[in-house]
Design an enzyme around this catalytic site. Sequence first.
Site, PDB file in Angstrom:
ATOM      1  N   CYS A 183      46.524  51.889  28.473  1.00  9.25           N
ATOM      2  CA  CYS A 183      46.300  50.814  27.510  1.00  9.25           C
ATOM      3  C   CYS A 183      46.090  49.502  28.265  1.00  9.25           C
ATOM      4  O   CYS A 183      46.899  49.131  29.122  1.00  9.25           O
ATOM      5  CB  CYS A 183      47.500  50.707  26.574  1.00  9.25           C
ATOM      6  SG  CYS A 183      47.388  49.334  25.399  1.00  9.25           S
ATOM      7  N   CYS A 189      49.226  47.049  27.422  1.00  8.45           N
ATOM      8  CA  CYS A 189      50.609  47.257  27.886  1.00  8.45           C
ATOM      9  C   CYS A 189      50.754  48.195  29.079  1.00  8.45           C
ATOM     10  O   CYS A 189      51.839  48.314  29.639  1.00  8.45           O
ATOM     11  CB  CYS A 189      51.480  47.761  26.737  1.00  8.45           C
ATOM     12  SG  CYS A 189      51.162  49.482  26.274  1.00  8.45           S
ATOM     13  N   CYS A 228      52.465  49.842  22.036  1.00  5.01           N
ATOM     14  CA  CYS A 228      52.337  48.429  21.656  1.00  5.01           C
ATOM     15  C   CYS A 228      51.554  48.205  20.364  1.00  5.01           C
ATOM     16  O   CYS A 228      51.448  47.072  19.899  1.00  5.01           O
ATOM     17  CB  CYS A 228      51.711  47.623  22.797  1.00  5.01           C
ATOM     18  SG  CYS A 228      49.955  47.946  23.082  1.00  5.01           S
ATOM     19  N   CYS A 272      37.087  58.625  20.427  1.00  2.00           N
ATOM     20  CA  CYS A 272      36.022  57.681  20.762  1.00  2.00           C
ATOM     21  C   CYS A 272      36.682  56.320  21.013  1.00  2.00           C
ATOM     22  O   CYS A 272      37.076  55.630  20.075  1.00  2.00           O
ATOM     23  CB  CYS A 272      35.050  57.643  19.585  1.00  2.00           C
ATOM     24  SG  CYS A 272      33.597  56.658  19.842  1.00  2.00           S
TER      25      CYS A 272
END
EC number: 1.8.4.12
Length: 139
Positions: free
Chosen positions: A53, A56, A105, A126
């Site tokens: 991510c 985070c 998060c 996707c």
Amino acid sequence: MDAGKGEYQIAKSDEEWRRELTPEQYGVLRQAGTEQPWTGELLDESRAGVYACAACGAELFRSGTKFDSGCGWPSFYESVRPEAVELLEDTRLGITRTEVRCANCGSHLGHVFPDGFRTPTGDRYCMNSISLDFQPEDE
């Protein structure tokens, strides 16, 4: 952004997210925007590694599950663990889709579609490149 499960391990104020993310990242990760197809830096990434991510740092996808779906965004057939992502119903465009968020998060990553592509799961995650950070295996 609509609340998902409500509480996340990483919880920051809107102001904190705005300070930490670029305006483009904020628009996608925190406001559920979508980057233009065929523009993402990670679309053609082919090295071994992990996709985390961008907000985070939580690990989300592995390169071994990435495939070329021809849709213009990086596509994966499964997350590193089912609990790594949060799946929510999304009806914003007048159609029902399944939104994918980081379970750590709550940041928007993209959508998952059960449209086959002859993958082991039949799913196509996707993802927006801007929502992900690629961490090469050899570094």
